[in-house]
Design a protein around this motif. Sequence first.
Motif: not given
Length: 204
Positions: A28-30, A7-10, A45-52, A54-60
């Motif tokens: 998650a950002a909202v 549950t902790t490792d995406h 924080g957004v990545a943790d909440r989205a269970r994603a 950080k790299a997937s966020l920064y790519r977009r």
Amino acid sequence: MAADPETTDHRKRPRRRGEALVSAILAAAVEELEERGYAALTMEGVADRARASKASLYRRWPTRAELVMDAVYSVVPEPGELPDTGALRGDLLAALRRIARTLAGPAGKGLRGLMTEILPDPERAAELRAHSQGMGRRMMAEVTRRAVERGEIDPRAVTPTRLDVGQALLRNHFLFHHEPIGDAMIEEIVDTVLLPLFGTVPDA
């Protein structure tokens, strides 16, 4: 008690791609905006909440501001979702009330934070204005399209500048007065500004 790695490792969760992943991150950002506000929002924080990752966020979204901009406008109603009241005045009131409700929520917190952060950067400020204008203009274009089809207004009265007026007044009040947008103000904008602007007046 040790945390469960499942549950902790995406990396151990089912992988999401494309629109499903983007939707989860924006949602998650909202939620982060609602709970923490713009200043405390982090990509981690957004990545943790989205269970994603950080790299997937920064790519977009290379920056927090770009992520929040998309998150803010992800909760703006689509033009086709606006109710058809059968009259221009009713449709205008419905549209502005939806905008006011959106500004009163997490999107409003994000918008205030964005304005504070990017106003010193003319290029990024212009991007935000273009984004907000585009969403609001499409909404008002749908409202006036219906009015033209009903024969309530002349199509020549519908111009890009006039389509921007209503939401611009609401946004200005929200950003610079820091107080809720009441229904009395919305009715005043519709009756004394928008209806005369489009060539109609409210019934006496």
